[in-house]
Design a protein around this motif. Structure first.
Motif, PDB file in Angstrom:
ATOM      1  N   VAL A   1       0.774  -1.122  -0.150  1.00  9.33           N
ATOM      2  CA  VAL A   1      -0.168  -0.130  -0.140  1.00  9.33           C
ATOM      3  C   VAL A   1       0.989   1.296   0.129  1.00  9.33           C
ATOM      4  CG1 VAL A   1      -1.749   1.203   1.152  1.00  9.33           C
ATOM      5  CG2 VAL A   1      -1.704  -1.148   1.097  1.00  9.33           C
TER       6      VAL A   1
ATOM      7  N   ASP B   1      -6.860  12.045 -10.151  1.00  6.60           N
ATOM      8  CA  ASP B   1      -7.831  11.199  -9.498  1.00  6.60           C
ATOM      9  C   ASP B   1      -9.413  11.580  -9.297  1.00  6.60           C
ATOM     10  OD1 ASP B   1      -5.374   9.844  -8.693  1.00  6.60           O
ATOM     11  OD2 ASP B   1      -4.703  11.393  -7.155  1.00  6.60           O
TER      12      ASP B   1
ATOM     13  N   PHE C   1     -12.045   8.564  -9.287  1.00  8.80           N
ATOM     14  CA  PHE C   1     -11.797   7.800  -8.085  1.00  8.80           C
ATOM     15  C   PHE C   1     -12.473   8.225  -6.940  1.00  8.80           C
ATOM     16  CE2 PHE C   1      -9.579   6.605  -4.088  1.00  8.80           C
ATOM     17  CZ  PHE C   1      -9.761   5.174  -4.082  1.00  8.80           C
TER      18      PHE C   1
ATOM     19  N   MET D   1      -4.360   9.717  -0.824  1.00  3.61           N
ATOM     20  CA  MET D   1      -4.841   8.435  -1.691  1.00  3.61           C
ATOM     21  C   MET D   1      -4.254   7.299  -1.237  1.00  3.61           C
ATOM     22  SD  MET D   1      -5.982   8.191  -5.457  1.00  3.61           S
ATOM     23  CE  MET D   1      -6.372   6.485  -6.194  1.00  3.61           C
TER      24      MET D   1
ATOM     25  N   GLU E   1      -3.267   3.407  -2.362  1.00  2.00           N
ATOM     26  CA  GLU E   1      -3.099   2.713  -3.434  1.00  2.00           C
ATOM     27  C   GLU E   1      -2.426   1.700  -3.263  1.00  2.00           C
ATOM     28  OE1 GLU E   1      -2.806   5.043  -6.736  1.00  2.00           O
ATOM     29  OE2 GLU E   1      -0.391   5.582  -6.217  1.00  2.00           O
ATOM     30  N   ASN E   2      -2.733   0.419  -4.247  1.00  2.00           N
ATOM     31  CA  ASN E   2      -1.664  -0.754  -4.300  1.00  2.00           C
ATOM     32  C   ASN E   2      -1.157  -0.458  -5.930  1.00  2.00           C
ATOM     33  OD1 ASN E   2      -3.732  -1.933  -6.027  1.00  2.00           O
ATOM     34  ND2 ASN E   2      -4.076  -3.296  -4.310  1.00  2.00           N
TER      35      ASN E   2
ATOM     36  N   GLU F   1      -4.853  -0.667  -7.959  1.00  2.00           N
ATOM     37  CA  GLU F   1      -6.214   0.182  -8.021  1.00  2.00           C
ATOM     38  C   GLU F   1      -5.902   1.146  -6.626  1.00  2.00           C
ATOM     39  OE1 GLU F   1      -9.496  -2.404  -7.042  1.00  2.00           O
ATOM     40  OE2 GLU F   1      -8.178  -3.849  -6.176  1.00  2.00           O
ATOM     41  N   GLY F   2      -7.105   2.234  -6.457  1.00  2.00           N
ATOM     42  CA  GLY F   2      -6.945   2.688  -5.511  1.00  2.00           C
ATOM     43  C   GLY F   2      -7.804   2.080  -4.525  1.00  2.00           C
ATOM     44  N   LEU F   3      -7.394   2.273  -3.055  1.00  2.00           N
ATOM     45  CA  LEU F   3      -8.040   1.611  -2.058  1.00  2.00           C
ATOM     46  C   LEU F   3      -9.039   2.575  -1.332  1.00  2.00           C
ATOM     47  CD1 LEU F   3      -4.790  -0.377  -0.865  1.00  2.00           C
ATOM     48  CD2 LEU F   3      -6.463  -1.050  -2.742  1.00  2.00           C
TER      49      LEU F   3
ATOM     50  N   TYR G   1     -11.013  -3.657   1.412  1.00  2.00           N
ATOM     51  CA  TYR G   1      -9.719  -3.362   1.945  1.00  2.00           C
ATOM     52  C   TYR G   1      -9.788  -2.557   3.380  1.00  2.00           C
ATOM     53  CZ  TYR G   1      -8.209  -3.792  -2.846  1.00  2.00           C
ATOM     54  OH  TYR G   1      -8.042  -4.540  -3.967  1.00  2.00           O
TER      55      TYR G   1
END
Length: 147
Positions: free
Chosen positions: A5, A14, A17, A52, A54-55, A58-60, A89
């Motif tokens: 992460v 963003d 998202f 933000m 994210e991995n 994708e955004g978490l 998540y």
């Protein structure tokens, strides 16, 4: 906690998202054009911190944090305005990482306190915020949609 992460500042790209996350958080479809205008204003304001999680895929989730000088605190106070982690998540430390970044920012900027308000319909959030170190110390009253 997922080790892959990453936490970074929210950027203009963003928008989609954050829009999707806020619509899910509020359980309604918000006016996109109005949302975009407010989003761009807020992320460009140096008194605000938008982060933000994210991995690589994708955004978490994300958090928005606004600061202002308040007379009754004789100094800078921050307020978490929006805080959202996608269901898949949650309970994996993503929110704790975002809060940790906000706390670091607050310490670096000598904030007097950090506040957060949660809607009464989100009863589970009280326990979440208490678990993150917040105390239930105030009541907040609102009048919605002033004509």
């Amino acid at each position: 906690m997922k080790s892959n992460v990453q936490i970074r500042k929210v950027e203009k790209q963003d928008l989609d998202f954050v829009y999707k996350a806020i619509c899910e958080l509020e359980n309604e479809i918000l006016n996109f054009e109005v949302f975009k205008e407010i989003f761009e204003e807020n992320i460009s304001n140096p008194k605000n911190l938008y982060l933000m999680a994210e991995n690589e895929n994708e955004g978490l989730g994300f958090i928005s944090f606004h600061t202002q000088n308040l007379l009754h605190h004789c100094g800078l106070v921050g307020e978490i305005q929006e805080f959202f982690i996608y269901q898949n998540y949650r309970s994996q430390g993503v929110g704790r990482q975002l809060i940790s970044e906000v706390l670091d920012y607050a310490n670096q900027n000598n904030l007097k306190s950090i506040e957060v308000t949660t809607n009464k319909r989100r009863v589970e959030n009280v326990a979440i915020y208490e678990n993150l170190g917040f105390t239930l110390s105030h009541n907040k009253f609102t009048i919605n949609r002033i004509q």
